[in-house]
Design a protein around this motif. Structure first.
Motif, short mmCIF file in Angstrom:
data_model
loop_
_atom_site.label_atom_id
_atom_site.label_comp_id
_atom_site.label_asym_id
_atom_site.label_seq_id
_atom_site.Cartn_x
_atom_site.Cartn_y
_atom_site.Cartn_z
N SER A 73 -4.46 4.79 3.19
CA SER A 73 -3.32 4.00 2.72
C SER A 73 -3.35 2.56 3.26
O SER A 73 -2.94 1.63 2.57
CB SER A 73 -2.00 4.67 3.09
N THR A 74 -3.86 2.37 4.44
CA THR A 74 -3.96 1.02 5.01
C THR A 74 -4.93 0.17 4.19
O THR A 74 -4.66 -1.00 3.89
CB THR A 74 -4.43 1.08 6.48
N TRP A 76 -5.68 0.62 1.04
CA TRP A 76 -5.08 0.38 -0.27
C TRP A 76 -4.04 -0.74 -0.18
O TRP A 76 -3.98 -1.61 -1.04
CB TRP A 76 -4.47 1.65 -0.82
N GLU A 77 -3.23 -0.72 0.86
CA GLU A 77 -2.23 -1.78 1.05
C GLU A 77 -2.93 -3.14 1.19
O GLU A 77 -2.45 -4.14 0.66
CB GLU A 77 -1.37 -1.50 2.28
N ARG A 78 -4.04 -3.16 1.88
CA ARG A 78 -4.79 -4.42 2.05
C ARG A 78 -5.31 -4.92 0.70
O ARG A 78 -5.19 -6.11 0.38
CB ARG A 78 -5.96 -4.19 3.03
N LYS A 81 -2.43 -6.28 -1.44
CA LYS A 81 -2.00 -7.60 -0.94
C LYS A 81 -3.00 -8.68 -1.32
O LYS A 81 -2.64 -9.73 -1.85
CB LYS A 81 -1.83 -7.54 0.58
N THR A 86 1.12 -5.23 -7.64
CA THR A 86 2.22 -4.32 -7.33
C THR A 86 2.01 -3.07 -8.17
O THR A 86 1.99 -3.15 -9.41
CB THR A 86 3.57 -4.95 -7.69
#
Length: 167
Positions: A73-74, A76-78, A81, A86
């Motif tokens: 998940s980290t 993917w968030e990166r 961003k 979104t």
């Protein structure tokens, strides 16, 4: 004339230098044929990066493709961003499933930006929200753009058909 021991010493030294140079070149060589985008994410935890040089889309058109897949998940968030994306709500991702691939253009200089009005100033970005994967196709000609678009549409249709057969 040099004594035999000195000649042997210099010959062995030369062989060792050549071997060390060759070993270094072989280790660094794969990094030469990759994109800057690949280099950015290659060693980043949580993201698996792959670079395909001259990936064939059809009999006459090939493109360079960088594939970025989040392994956690980290990561993917990166990616979200960095690419200015979104995701849709989780229910939408679940309903659309693996078959849905979002396609868009983004400026070569900033993948988080809005597409440039000049087609060839953009690269083609395809995203699978379900698989947490982003494909970046480097576009240099209009033929490449058309081939990528057709390839991605075909890929979406094929995924949809194969998933429907399994159900």
């Amino acid at each position: 004339m040099m004594p035999r021991k000195i000649r042997v010493f210099w010959l062995v030294s030369l062989v060792l230098v050549v071997a060390a140079t060759a070993a270094t070149a072989v280790k660094l060589w794969p990094r030469v044929e990759v994109s800057d985008l690949y280099r950015t994410y290659a060693d980043m935890p949580g993201i698996d990066a792959t670079f395909l040089h001259d990936f064939p889309l059809n009999d006459t058109v090939a493109v360079d493709v960088t594939i970025l897949q989040a392994s956690d998940s980290t990561g993917w968030e990166r990616l979200l961003k960095d690419f200015g994306m979104t995701p849709p709500p989780p229910e939408v991702i679940e309903i659309c499933g693996k078959a849905f691939i979002e396609m868009r253009q983004a400026p070569k200089s900033d993948y988080s930006g809005c597409r440039d009005t000049v087609l060839l100033n953009n690269d083609f970005i395809a995203t699978s929200w379900y698989e947490k994967t982003i494909w970046v196709f480097v576009i240099e000609t209009e033929e490449q753009y058309s081939a990528v678009l057709l390839n991605q549409v075909d890929e979406s249709i094929n995924r949809s058909l194969s998933l429907n057969k399994k159900e």
